[in-house]
Design an enzyme around this catalytic site. Structure first.
Site, PDB file in Angstrom:
ATOM      1  CE  LYS A  17      -2.601   1.909   3.845  1.00 39.38           C
ATOM      2  NZ  LYS A  17      -3.630   1.563   4.847  1.00 39.38           N
TER       3      LYS A  17
ATOM      4  CG  ASP B 125      -4.847   4.999   3.025  1.00 40.88           C
ATOM      5  OD1 ASP B 125      -5.814   5.756   2.834  1.00 40.88           O
ATOM      6  OD2 ASP B 125      -4.533   4.567   4.164  1.00 40.88           O
TER       7      ASP B 125
ATOM      8  CD  GLU C 107      -6.865   2.276   3.543  1.00 42.50           C
ATOM      9  OE1 GLU C 107      -5.952   1.593   3.034  1.00 42.50           O
ATOM     10  OE2 GLU C 107      -6.939   2.483   4.764  1.00 42.50           O
TER      11      GLU C 107
ATOM     12  CG  ASP D  86      -8.909   3.707   7.369  1.00 43.83           C
ATOM     13  OD1 ASP D  86      -9.455   3.634   8.483  1.00 43.83           O
ATOM     14  OD2 ASP D  86      -7.666   3.852   7.258  1.00 43.83           O
TER      15      ASP D  86
ATOM     16  CE  LYS E  52      -6.664   1.796  10.063  1.00 48.58           C
ATOM     17  NZ  LYS E  52      -6.206   3.186   9.814  1.00 48.58           N
TER      18      LYS E  52
HETATM   19  O1  OSB Z   1      -4.835   5.144   6.991  1.00 51.20           O
HETATM   20  O2  OSB Z   1      -4.434   3.101   7.332  1.00 51.20           O
HETATM   21  C1  OSB Z   1      -4.204   4.274   7.580  1.00 51.20           C
HETATM   22  C2  OSB Z   1      -1.143   4.640   9.817  1.00 51.20           C
HETATM   23  C3  OSB Z   1      -1.605   5.594  10.696  1.00 51.20           C
HETATM   24  C4  OSB Z   1      -2.872   6.073  10.556  1.00 51.20           C
HETATM   25  C5  OSB Z   1      -3.682   5.653   9.527  1.00 51.20           C
HETATM   26  C6  OSB Z   1      -3.222   4.716   8.620  1.00 51.20           C
HETATM   27  C7  OSB Z   1      -1.913   4.206   8.765  1.00 51.20           C
HETATM   28  C8  OSB Z   1      -1.311   3.248   7.860  1.00 51.20           C
HETATM   29  C9  OSB Z   1      -0.243   2.330   8.391  1.00 51.20           C
HETATM   30  O3  OSB Z   1      -1.592   3.172   6.690  1.00 51.20           O
HETATM   31  C10 OSB Z   1      -0.838   1.210   9.160  1.00 51.20           C
HETATM   32  C11 OSB Z   1       0.147   0.376   9.941  1.00 51.20           C
HETATM   33  O4  OSB Z   1       1.012  -0.231   9.337  1.00 51.20           O
HETATM   34  O5  OSB Z   1       0.018   0.296  11.182  1.00 51.20           O
HETATM   35 MG    MG Z   2      -6.180   4.201   5.729  1.00 51.37          MG
END
Ligand code: OSB
Ligand code: MG
Length: 371
Positions: free
Chosen positions: A164, A191, A216, A241, A265
């Protein structure tokens, strides 16, 4: 089961990331969080980790609001109210609006405690069926594209199953063109963390050129209608997300056609119980889900692994090994990855314990609440 809680510790932790992580909103260098220990009369310990960031860039919660809610509302509620099973905690907490990450941190600690009391792995208790889970990686924005290519190359060697890239307006088409030039067959997704608007629809349509697994969160969290409009115009599946704060948001998005994939999450949706509802609904609706990450330390990672063992998590999650973000994680046996996969251990609860010596190195303060 309330009677079984003897005390709760809140440990304020500050850990430095191995590499700063850049998203469309800015750079994260440190992780500030609370590690929660829920201890019963027999000495069993359930662990939880708050996942909000120091500043409210991802959602409105912060490390400090997490603490405020835990101390002033959630722990007092737990001291007063009755419940027989961790699945009932979300009902107890429903008296308090919002603050999903504060709720999830303590709810997940109680799930861990309960699983340990029953002597079963948390994944099994939640309905998990997998023994091995596939792992993806999230790569932050890099000023120099060579650095990004190196990181991709390195991640390929580690065996990650899904890649990603963070994008933002102005850092999208060209960088993807270069990435696709060097890595034509990479299982790739992007993303945007909500950094585009419907005005950018033309550039987002062009991303169909790159046969991405998904885009995303292109638009802000409340843009359900615009996401649905975009999904009608592009072939690439949209994954939401930030928009999914609850089961109702998941229902709304699928009803409107705002996405075809959901990133779960459990911190963002208020706990493991709400995450299970979303999982089950997506399973019934034939919508794939995957487990997102919040740059967690070991305890948060272990919870994510338990959750990702459920059957509808058919896409590799952002659940890398401990060493990806941390020089030294604060758990006794760090999470490791083998050819892009994590093997679930047959241990009670989340299967990991904090390592007191390493915890101390990052510990700012401990508060104790007696029951
Ligand atoms: O948008 O998924 C996200 C990290 C911090 C906050 C939001 C996101 C992310 C990541 C990394 O994309 C996720 C990870 O490896 O913990
Ligand atoms: Mg995200």
């Amino acid at each position: 089961m309330k009677e079984t809680i003897d005390q709760i510790h809140l440990h304020r932790i500050k850990m430095t990331l191995k590499n700063p992580f850049q998203t469309s909103f800015g750079v994260v260098k440190y992780k500030h969080f609370y590690l929660i220990e829920v201890i019963d009369h027999k000495g069993n310990i359930g662990y939880g980790e708050t996942v909000a960031f120091f500043t409210p860039w991802y959602t409105e919660e912060t490390t400090k609001t997490n603490h405020h809610l835990l101390k002033d509302f959630l722990i007092p509620l737990l001291q007063r109210e009755n419940y027989d099973h961790p699945r009932e905690i979300s009902r107890v907490f429903s008296k308090i609006k919002g603050h999903s990450m504060a709720k999830a941190a303590i709810e997940s600690a109680i799930w861990d405690l309960y699983a340990k009391q029953q002597n079963v792995p948390l994944g099994k208790l939640l309905g998990g069926t997998k023994k091995v889970i596939d792992v993806g990686i999230s790569l932050g924005i890099e000023k120099k594209s060579e650095k990004l290519f190196d990181k991709i190359e390195q991640a390929k060697r580690t065996g990650y199953k899904r890649f990603k890239l963070k994008i933002k307006p102005g850092y999208d088409y060209e960088i993807l063109q270069e990435v696709r030039h060097y890595f034509p067959d990479l299982p790739l997704m992007v993303d945007a963390n909500g950094s585009y608007s419907i005005e950018d629809i033309e550039i987002l349509k062009k991303l169909d050129d790159f046969h991405l697994l998904m885009i995303e969160q292109p638009f802000p969290d409340d843009a359900f209608i615009d996401h649905a409009k975009l999904q009608q115009e592009i072939k690439t599946p949209i994954c939401l997300d930030e928009s999914i704060h609850s089961f109702e948001d998941a229902r709304l998005s699928l009803h409107l056609g705002s996405c075809r994939i959901i990133n779960i999450k459990f911190g963002r949706v208020g706990g493991l119980q709400e995450a299970l509802r979303i999982h089950d609904f997506c399973k019934k609706s034939n919508v794939p889900v995957w487990c997102g990450g919040m740059l967690e330390a070991g305890i948060g990672r272990a919870h994510n692994i338990a959750l990702a063992s459920l059957p509808q998590f058919t896409i590799p999650g952002d659940i890398g090994p401990s060493h990806h973000y941390w020089e030294k994680d604060i758990i006794e046996s760090p999470i490791t990855i083998d050819q892009g996969q994590i093997y679930l251990k047959d241990l009670p609860g989340i299967g990991v314990h904090i390592k007191r010596d390493d915890l101390k190195k990052h510990l700012l303060k401990t508060e104790t609440y007696l029951f």
